[in-house]
Design a protein around this motif. Sequence first.
Motif, PDB file in Angstrom:
ATOM      1  N   GLY A  37     -16.256  12.287 -15.268  1.00 55.27           N
ATOM      2  CA  GLY A  37     -17.286  12.796 -16.073  1.00 55.27           C
ATOM      3  C   GLY A  37     -17.556  14.335 -15.646  1.00 55.27           C
ATOM      4  O   GLY A  37     -17.663  14.627 -14.660  1.00 55.27           O
ATOM      5  N   LEU A  38     -17.715  15.107 -16.480  1.00 56.50           N
ATOM      6  CA  LEU A  38     -17.853  16.309 -16.544  1.00 56.50           C
ATOM      7  C   LEU A  38     -19.186  16.850 -17.325  1.00 56.50           C
ATOM      8  O   LEU A  38     -19.501  16.535 -18.332  1.00 56.50           O
ATOM      9  CB  LEU A  38     -16.820  17.292 -16.958  1.00 56.50           C
ATOM     10  N   ARG A  39     -20.356  17.431 -16.390  1.00 59.44           N
ATOM     11  CA  ARG A  39     -21.259  17.835 -16.978  1.00 59.44           C
ATOM     12  C   ARG A  39     -21.357  19.568 -16.621  1.00 59.44           C
ATOM     13  O   ARG A  39     -21.141  19.908 -15.651  1.00 59.44           O
ATOM     14  CB  ARG A  39     -22.418  17.426 -16.016  1.00 59.44           C
ATOM     15  N   VAL A  40     -21.666  20.187 -17.691  1.00 60.52           N
ATOM     16  CA  VAL A  40     -21.628  21.713 -17.762  1.00 60.52           C
ATOM     17  C   VAL A  40     -23.104  22.035 -18.060  1.00 60.52           C
ATOM     18  O   VAL A  40     -23.811  21.315 -18.941  1.00 60.52           O
ATOM     19  CB  VAL A  40     -20.740  22.326 -18.747  1.00 60.52           C
ATOM     20  N   PHE A  41     -23.439  23.266 -17.643  1.00 59.31           N
ATOM     21  CA  PHE A  41     -24.699  23.844 -18.030  1.00 59.31           C
ATOM     22  C   PHE A  41     -24.399  25.241 -18.582  1.00 59.31           C
ATOM     23  O   PHE A  41     -23.647  26.041 -18.013  1.00 59.31           O
ATOM     24  CB  PHE A  41     -25.701  23.841 -16.689  1.00 59.31           C
ATOM     25  N   VAL A  42     -25.115  25.616 -19.991  1.00 58.53           N
ATOM     26  CA  VAL A  42     -24.931  26.941 -20.338  1.00 58.53           C
ATOM     27  C   VAL A  42     -26.410  27.331 -20.349  1.00 58.53           C
ATOM     28  O   VAL A  42     -27.159  26.917 -21.405  1.00 58.53           O
ATOM     29  CB  VAL A  42     -24.231  26.877 -21.706  1.00 58.53           C
ATOM     30  N   GLY A  43     -26.795  28.117 -19.628  1.00 50.08           N
ATOM     31  CA  GLY A  43     -28.258  28.348 -19.522  1.00 50.08           C
ATOM     32  C   GLY A  43     -28.989  27.265 -19.235  1.00 50.08           C
ATOM     33  O   GLY A  43     -28.596  26.402 -18.072  1.00 50.08           O
ATOM     34  N   GLN A  44     -29.783  26.653 -19.765  1.00 43.72           N
ATOM     35  CA  GLN A  44     -30.908  25.566 -19.854  1.00 43.72           C
ATOM     36  C   GLN A  44     -30.480  24.466 -20.809  1.00 43.72           C
ATOM     37  O   GLN A  44     -30.852  23.538 -20.994  1.00 43.72           O
ATOM     38  CB  GLN A  44     -32.059  25.863 -19.947  1.00 43.72           C
ATOM     39  N   ARG A  45     -29.114  24.650 -21.188  1.00 43.34           N
ATOM     40  CA  ARG A  45     -28.427  23.725 -21.962  1.00 43.34           C
ATOM     41  C   ARG A  45     -27.472  22.997 -21.343  1.00 43.34           C
ATOM     42  O   ARG A  45     -26.516  23.562 -20.685  1.00 43.34           O
ATOM     43  CB  ARG A  45     -28.044  24.209 -23.359  1.00 43.34           C
ATOM     44  N   SER A  46     -27.423  21.598 -21.278  1.00 47.05           N
ATOM     45  CA  SER A  46     -26.326  20.865 -20.761  1.00 47.05           C
ATOM     46  C   SER A  46     -25.655  19.782 -21.508  1.00 47.05           C
ATOM     47  O   SER A  46     -26.239  19.441 -22.651  1.00 47.05           O
ATOM     48  CB  SER A  46     -26.804  20.228 -19.328  1.00 47.05           C
ATOM     49  N   ALA A  47     -24.565  19.262 -21.372  1.00 46.52           N
ATOM     50  CA  ALA A  47     -23.528  18.397 -22.103  1.00 46.52           C
ATOM     51  C   ALA A  47     -22.692  17.476 -21.170  1.00 46.52           C
ATOM     52  O   ALA A  47     -22.460  18.136 -19.916  1.00 46.52           O
ATOM     53  CB  ALA A  47     -22.818  18.804 -23.028  1.00 46.52           C
ATOM     54  N   ASP A  62     -33.228  22.605 -21.910  1.00 48.89           N
ATOM     55  CA  ASP A  62     -34.180  21.680 -21.014  1.00 48.89           C
ATOM     56  C   ASP A  62     -34.592  22.532 -19.676  1.00 48.89           C
ATOM     57  O   ASP A  62     -33.669  22.727 -18.926  1.00 48.89           O
ATOM     58  CB  ASP A  62     -33.299  20.552 -20.490  1.00 48.89           C
ATOM     59  N   PRO A  63     -35.763  22.765 -19.762  1.00 47.73           N
ATOM     60  CA  PRO A  63     -36.214  23.754 -18.655  1.00 47.73           C
ATOM     61  C   PRO A  63     -36.017  23.022 -17.157  1.00 47.73           C
ATOM     62  O   PRO A  63     -36.229  23.659 -16.261  1.00 47.73           O
ATOM     63  CB  PRO A  63     -37.935  23.960 -18.990  1.00 47.73           C
ATOM     64  N   TYR A  64     -35.951  21.755 -17.136  1.00 49.00           N
ATOM     65  CA  TYR A  64     -35.558  20.994 -15.890  1.00 49.00           C
ATOM     66  C   TYR A  64     -34.233  20.808 -15.337  1.00 49.00           C
ATOM     67  O   TYR A  64     -33.998  20.175 -14.301  1.00 49.00           O
ATOM     68  CB  TYR A  64     -36.464  19.976 -15.704  1.00 49.00           C
ATOM     69  N   ALA A  65     -33.222  21.219 -16.466  1.00 48.55           N
ATOM     70  CA  ALA A  65     -32.031  20.806 -15.992  1.00 48.55           C
ATOM     71  C   ALA A  65     -31.413  21.886 -15.042  1.00 48.55           C
ATOM     72  O   ALA A  65     -31.988  22.955 -14.914  1.00 48.55           O
ATOM     73  CB  ALA A  65     -31.002  21.070 -17.342  1.00 48.55           C
ATOM     74  N   GLY A  66     -30.299  21.478 -14.313  1.00 50.61           N
ATOM     75  CA  GLY A  66     -29.726  22.211 -13.411  1.00 50.61           C
ATOM     76  C   GLY A  66     -29.191  21.551 -11.943  1.00 50.61           C
ATOM     77  O   GLY A  66     -29.728  20.364 -11.683  1.00 50.61           O
ATOM     78  N   LEU A  67     -28.312  22.130 -11.113  1.00 50.46           N
ATOM     79  CA  LEU A  67     -27.670  21.668 -10.001  1.00 50.46           C
ATOM     80  C   LEU A  67     -28.751  21.969  -8.852  1.00 50.46           C
ATOM     81  O   LEU A  67     -29.622  22.506  -9.074  1.00 50.46           O
ATOM     82  CB  LEU A  67     -26.475  22.081  -9.696  1.00 50.46           C
ATOM     83  N   PRO A  68     -28.647  21.020  -7.569  1.00 48.54           N
ATOM     84  CA  PRO A  68     -29.374  21.520  -6.545  1.00 48.54           C
ATOM     85  C   PRO A  68     -29.204  22.978  -6.007  1.00 48.54           C
ATOM     86  O   PRO A  68     -27.969  23.394  -6.262  1.00 48.54           O
ATOM     87  CB  PRO A  68     -28.823  20.638  -5.309  1.00 48.54           C
ATOM     88  N   LEU A  79     -39.527   7.508  -6.867  1.00 48.85           N
ATOM     89  CA  LEU A  79     -38.140   7.585  -6.621  1.00 48.85           C
ATOM     90  C   LEU A  79     -37.893   8.941  -7.492  1.00 48.85           C
ATOM     91  O   LEU A  79     -38.051   8.619  -8.855  1.00 48.85           O
ATOM     92  CB  LEU A  79     -37.651   6.333  -7.180  1.00 48.85           C
ATOM     93  N   LEU A  80     -37.400  10.007  -6.981  1.00 49.27           N
ATOM     94  CA  LEU A  80     -37.019  10.906  -7.825  1.00 49.27           C
ATOM     95  C   LEU A  80     -35.648  11.676  -7.859  1.00 49.27           C
ATOM     96  O   LEU A  80     -34.896  11.597  -6.780  1.00 49.27           O
ATOM     97  CB  LEU A  80     -37.744  12.006  -7.399  1.00 49.27           C
ATOM     98  N   ASP A  81     -35.076  11.909  -9.037  1.00 49.04           N
ATOM     99  CA  ASP A  81     -33.887  12.607  -9.014  1.00 49.04           C
ATOM    100  C   ASP A  81     -34.416  13.952  -9.279  1.00 49.04           C
ATOM    101  O   ASP A  81     -35.583  14.420  -9.315  1.00 49.04           O
ATOM    102  CB  ASP A  81     -32.843  12.308 -10.293  1.00 49.04           C
ATOM    103  N   LEU A  82     -33.274  15.138  -9.363  1.00 48.48           N
ATOM    104  CA  LEU A  82     -33.825  16.482  -9.796  1.00 48.48           C
ATOM    105  C   LEU A  82     -34.515  16.793 -10.629  1.00 48.48           C
ATOM    106  O   LEU A  82     -35.683  17.535 -10.671  1.00 48.48           O
ATOM    107  CB  LEU A  82     -32.457  17.524  -9.617  1.00 48.48           C
ATOM    108  N   ARG A  83     -34.169  16.244 -12.014  1.00 42.48           N
ATOM    109  CA  ARG A  83     -34.848  16.623 -13.231  1.00 42.48           C
ATOM    110  C   ARG A  83     -36.241  16.042 -13.022  1.00 42.48           C
ATOM    111  O   ARG A  83     -37.432  16.764 -13.498  1.00 42.48           O
ATOM    112  CB  ARG A  83     -34.456  15.886 -14.323  1.00 42.48           C
ATOM    113  N   SER A  84     -36.696  14.851 -12.853  1.00 44.19           N
ATOM    114  CA  SER A  84     -37.916  14.498 -12.704  1.00 44.19           C
ATOM    115  C   SER A  84     -38.802  14.915 -11.506  1.00 44.19           C
ATOM    116  O   SER A  84     -39.974  15.128 -11.834  1.00 44.19           O
ATOM    117  CB  SER A  84     -37.872  12.832 -12.430  1.00 44.19           C
TER     118      SER A  84
END
Length: 446
Positions: A56-66, A95-101, A316-321
């Motif tokens: 699975g590949l997750r990409v971020f273009v600005g605050q957009r991801s797919a 998505d203003p909360y998207a992104g990697l650590p 219980l939290l991931d990055l987005r939440s």
Amino acid sequence: MSGMNPEDLLADLIRRARASGADAADAVLITGTSLAVQRRLGRIEHLQRSESEDIGLRVFVGQRSAIVSASTLDPARFTELAARAVEMARLLPEDPYAGLPENPVPPADAAALDLEDPIEPATERLIEQASAAEEAALAVPGVTNSEGAEAGFGRSEIVLVSSNGFAGRYVRTSHSVSVTALAGEGTAMQRDYDYATAVHFADLESAAAIGRSAGERAVARLHPQRPRTAKLPVVFEARVAASLLGHFAGAINGAAIARGTSFLKDKLGQRVFAPGIFVHDDARRKRGLRSRPFDAEGTPTAACTLIADGILTSWLLDLRSARQLGLASTGHAVRGTQTPPSPAPSNLYLAPGPLTPAALMADIKEGFYVTELIGMGVNMVTGDYSRGAAGFMIRNGARAEPVAECTIAGNLHEMFRELTPADDLRFRRGTDAPTVRIEGMTLAGA
């Protein structure tokens, strides 16, 4: 697959995603092997071995991801895969909360968790396990049939690489045995089951013991009555008590808290259980069924206490939440190759109390001992709880006649506050609890 190791292959995929226009990316590879044997009434009905490899590949273009996925790790397709992901991301809302650590930490040594049994069992051993389980069940007086027994083995390898510099890998194995027995004849038949699973075969419970348990449980359920409607103490057998922890985990899931759809959304730092109650989540347990050195976003895992002396201490939290709530990830992100990360517990358990199960119900003049729950009648917004149930009446402190076709009801707010654990905690299923007693539930029957 090429001669490159998995980490290098995923790093190459991420480089191609960046070259296609991604600002950031991560990739996960999950490879698996499973072997299962099913046996019924002395005959092998099913023997299956499967191998899988998913990326699975997750990409971020600005605050957009797919996210895009593939069922083979083929470097010849990486450029196409990466370009497709970037194209999809550009079409999606921000998505203003998207992104990697932001500050990745090198992964801990997975070897310390001892999650890999190096020996894959031979098919003959699995057949022996399934046979021993079913034969032990059929040998129980009163057992008249079998729905079969199964023994299995699985091995999964998880590799995660991110454009922020994180790269980690771990392997987990599992061994399992299960059996379902039937007792009685015709329309009076009853069924029950038992199963066990472990990371290492050496820790797996005896197949014969699992079979005997399933058979004895089925026989004990023969000729059930329908109880009268009453409000009384309810004792949850350890196996079903774990479901209460599942509801608790759902209620403190960061995604639900951020949406405001949990009955515990305003309870952080407040009393949720009675004093003396502790609930723990330990992703670092050696040989734990859900142990992992890092979560699905590369965040380090750790043992944590969710309920301390009855007080709710953490979500219980991931990055987005976590970003939505203005907090830090707790290292509870999980994901597949086709889905984004989301929060989930690891090795979740309710700490035991000082009383034996017998002592826990010794003063109950009339109560209900639950061994099976049916349906999903739980409202996670209000905490209202109503589920079909079967089990045994408790009379004068001891388990009595079997009962079925009834419903137990209450509200999880009150149920948690009235919960008392016994001392019989065993780590068997990933989410574990001892026998628990809850006061004042409604038993709806005849």
